[in-house]
Design a protein around this motif. Sequence first.
Motif, PDB file in Angstrom:
ATOM      1  N   ALA A 169       1.634   6.652  -6.688  1.00 19.60           N
ATOM      2  CA  ALA A 169       1.873   7.522  -5.719  1.00 19.60           C
ATOM      3  C   ALA A 169       0.147   7.041  -5.563  1.00 19.60           C
ATOM      4  O   ALA A 169      -0.536   7.648  -4.441  1.00 19.60           O
ATOM      5  CB  ALA A 169       2.167   8.707  -5.372  1.00 19.60           C
ATOM      6  N   THR A 170      -0.485   8.177  -6.652  1.00 16.28           N
ATOM      7  CA  THR A 170      -2.150   7.971  -6.185  1.00 16.28           C
ATOM      8  C   THR A 170      -2.876   6.705  -6.434  1.00 16.28           C
ATOM      9  O   THR A 170      -4.320   6.964  -5.187  1.00 16.28           O
ATOM     10  CB  THR A 170      -2.502   9.134  -7.519  1.00 16.28           C
ATOM     11  OG1 THR A 170      -1.984  10.643  -7.982  1.00 16.28           O
ATOM     12  CG2 THR A 170      -4.571   9.099  -7.008  1.00 16.28           C
ATOM     13  N   GLY A 171      -2.684   5.910  -6.890  1.00 18.61           N
ATOM     14  CA  GLY A 171      -3.311   5.119  -6.976  1.00 18.61           C
ATOM     15  C   GLY A 171      -3.329   4.412  -5.545  1.00 18.61           C
ATOM     16  O   GLY A 171      -4.606   3.376  -5.007  1.00 18.61           O
ATOM     17  N   PRO A 172      -1.829   3.585  -4.801  1.00 15.59           N
ATOM     18  CA  PRO A 172      -2.179   3.424  -3.494  1.00 15.59           C
ATOM     19  C   PRO A 172      -3.273   4.035  -1.863  1.00 15.59           C
ATOM     20  O   PRO A 172      -4.012   3.787  -1.647  1.00 15.59           O
ATOM     21  CB  PRO A 172      -0.719   3.173  -3.087  1.00 15.59           C
ATOM     22  CG  PRO A 172       0.005   3.170  -3.833  1.00 15.59           C
ATOM     23  CD  PRO A 172      -0.651   4.321  -5.511  1.00 15.59           C
ATOM     24  N   MET A 173      -2.911   5.335  -2.555  1.00 17.99           N
ATOM     25  CA  MET A 173      -3.872   5.828  -2.067  1.00 17.99           C
ATOM     26  C   MET A 173      -5.232   5.993  -1.771  1.00 17.99           C
ATOM     27  O   MET A 173      -5.944   5.967  -1.401  1.00 17.99           O
ATOM     28  CB  MET A 173      -3.413   7.917  -2.549  1.00 17.99           C
ATOM     29  CG  MET A 173      -2.244   7.982  -1.401  1.00 17.99           C
ATOM     30  SD  MET A 173      -1.807   9.853  -1.337  1.00 17.99           S
ATOM     31  CE  MET A 173      -1.741  10.301  -3.227  1.00 17.99           C
ATOM     32  N   ILE A 174      -5.918   5.943  -3.588  1.00 15.31           N
ATOM     33  CA  ILE A 174      -7.343   5.182  -3.463  1.00 15.31           C
ATOM     34  C   ILE A 174      -7.691   4.386  -3.237  1.00 15.31           C
ATOM     35  O   ILE A 174      -8.754   4.358  -2.060  1.00 15.31           O
ATOM     36  CB  ILE A 174      -7.334   5.440  -4.852  1.00 15.31           C
ATOM     37  CG1 ILE A 174      -6.896   6.958  -5.674  1.00 15.31           C
ATOM     38  CG2 ILE A 174      -8.965   5.561  -5.531  1.00 15.31           C
ATOM     39  CD1 ILE A 174      -7.113   7.285  -7.296  1.00 15.31           C
ATOM     40  N   ARG A 175      -6.352   3.538  -3.478  1.00 11.23           N
ATOM     41  CA  ARG A 175      -7.056   1.692  -2.811  1.00 11.23           C
ATOM     42  C   ARG A 175      -6.904   2.053  -1.120  1.00 11.23           C
ATOM     43  O   ARG A 175      -7.331   1.249  -0.637  1.00 11.23           O
ATOM     44  CB  ARG A 175      -5.957   0.630  -3.028  1.00 11.23           C
ATOM     45  CG  ARG A 175      -6.215   0.646  -5.023  1.00 11.23           C
ATOM     46  CD  ARG A 175      -4.690  -1.010  -5.075  1.00 11.23           C
ATOM     47  NE  ARG A 175      -3.623  -0.197  -4.878  1.00 11.23           N
ATOM     48  CZ  ARG A 175      -3.037   0.013  -6.236  1.00 11.23           C
ATOM     49  NH1 ARG A 175      -3.548   0.317  -6.954  1.00 11.23           N
ATOM     50  NH2 ARG A 175      -2.056   0.718  -5.855  1.00 11.23           N
ATOM     51  N   GLU A 176      -5.892   2.412  -0.352  1.00 11.33           N
ATOM     52  CA  GLU A 176      -6.472   2.388   0.604  1.00 11.33           C
ATOM     53  C   GLU A 176      -7.563   3.362   1.235  1.00 11.33           C
ATOM     54  O   GLU A 176      -8.481   3.580   2.442  1.00 11.33           O
ATOM     55  CB  GLU A 176      -4.839   3.210   0.938  1.00 11.33           C
ATOM     56  CG  GLU A 176      -3.657   2.585   1.325  1.00 11.33           C
ATOM     57  CD  GLU A 176      -2.052   3.647   1.372  1.00 11.33           C
ATOM     58  OE1 GLU A 176      -2.980   4.081   2.127  1.00 11.33           O
ATOM     59  OE2 GLU A 176      -1.571   3.299   1.874  1.00 11.33           O
ATOM     60  N   GLU A 177      -7.848   4.577   0.626  1.00  7.48           N
ATOM     61  CA  GLU A 177      -9.334   5.076   0.787  1.00  7.48           C
ATOM     62  C   GLU A 177     -10.850   4.140   0.904  1.00  7.48           C
ATOM     63  O   GLU A 177     -10.834   4.340   1.199  1.00  7.48           O
ATOM     64  CB  GLU A 177      -9.177   6.511   0.233  1.00  7.48           C
ATOM     65  CG  GLU A 177     -10.713   7.061   0.556  1.00  7.48           C
ATOM     66  CD  GLU A 177     -10.173   7.942   1.393  1.00  7.48           C
ATOM     67  OE1 GLU A 177     -11.272   8.655   2.280  1.00  7.48           O
ATOM     68  OE2 GLU A 177      -9.325   7.981   1.763  1.00  7.48           O
TER      69      GLU A 177
END
Length: 440
Positions: A169-177
């Motif tokens: 869940a965290t990886g995609p959020m960081i990539r989207e950021e």
Amino acid sequence: MHEPPATTVRVVGVPGSGADELESELRELGGVEIGSDGPAAAVALVVLESCAPAGRTELDLIRRAAAEATEVICALTGIESCPGWRAVRDADIEILHRYAPWLTRVVVLPVSSASARQARESGSGEGAQETLRQTCPAESGIVDLRDALVAAVRSAGDPRRARAAVVAATGPMIREEIEHLGREHDEGDLLAERARLAAARPTTASGPDLRRLQVTLVQDLAMRSRAASAAALEALDSHGVDAAAGTIDVHVGDLRARLADAMAGTSPDAVVPEVARTPCPAAGPRSLEDTLTLVFGASAGAGLGRLIATPFGGLPGWMPLVIAVMCAVPAAGWLVHIRRRIAYRERMRRWITDELAAVRAELDTWIRTRIHEAELQFAAASAAARDRHAIRLRERVASIDAEIARHRGERRARIAACERDLAALGRPAEPRGSGARRTG
């Protein structure tokens, strides 16, 4: 990750999707703990509609659910009223594979809350669960969903699974950021202002029309000088020398006052100078013209005396001479007096003309000098104003450049921090559209 594993399931869905009905049936069925308040720490059950594939709203709901729970399971409700629910289910799975890479696995289970409610109402007592399995297994799907939730809750208690869910869940959020920071251009207004300031041309303040003022003043001076000359000559002919001199003084004072008022707006400190004056010409000594006039007058007087004595022929010889002399002396004196008076008046006329011409020339020179000084002062003030404006523009552009550089530096620093956080997760980014995840 460090707290005791949760065992609750939270049911979420968009309004009208049937989430409330499905939650009620799961509570009636039992076997799994349904949590109403707060985020689901173990499993999030996202309810999708069977009449249409998932859209942006459903994807945002799944995104939030994945960030709040270890496992996400999707339920396709309303299959009893939508014969084409299988095609919708396949489309939902494809959409989740493509646009929800943060899910560790894609599970979409069909379920009918209405069929489950009918089956529940038709059975009672201890055999209710067995009734549900036997009466409508294909139409309901509620028991299969309950079993999948129970298995998901059990697997969510595994620390490794919890870590994997957090990382997923965290990886995609960081990539989207990172993508958002790469697209972000919050200095657009600053760049527009900088371009406007760079294209701005220096403005010149519009000052008084000094050349027009000069022409007006010179023309007015010429007209008033001619009027003063006419008034002084008239006063000379009517009242004498003193009246002419007084008239000139009055007109010169009026000219100085009018020029001071006219130049007050352009040169407040301008003082009209005192005009140099010459004294009135005196009568002067007897000249050669006076002597000739005296001789001509005496001759004319003697001739007049002879004419007077001619009728008196009987007079003694010396008497005509006496009569001629008596006539010659007054005639000579009268002619000399008239001639001297005419000459003096002519000198006064020339003096009046020369005096007013000198006054006009001096005041004309003063006007041109003051206008030239006013032009120089205005040009210096305009240049100083332009310089100050240019300095303010340069300072503002420099501050804008510094602010833009600061914004870009902060954005680069945030992107670098996101990249370090992404590297710290210890797993590479999962490619979009990968088919390696488990589907159900």
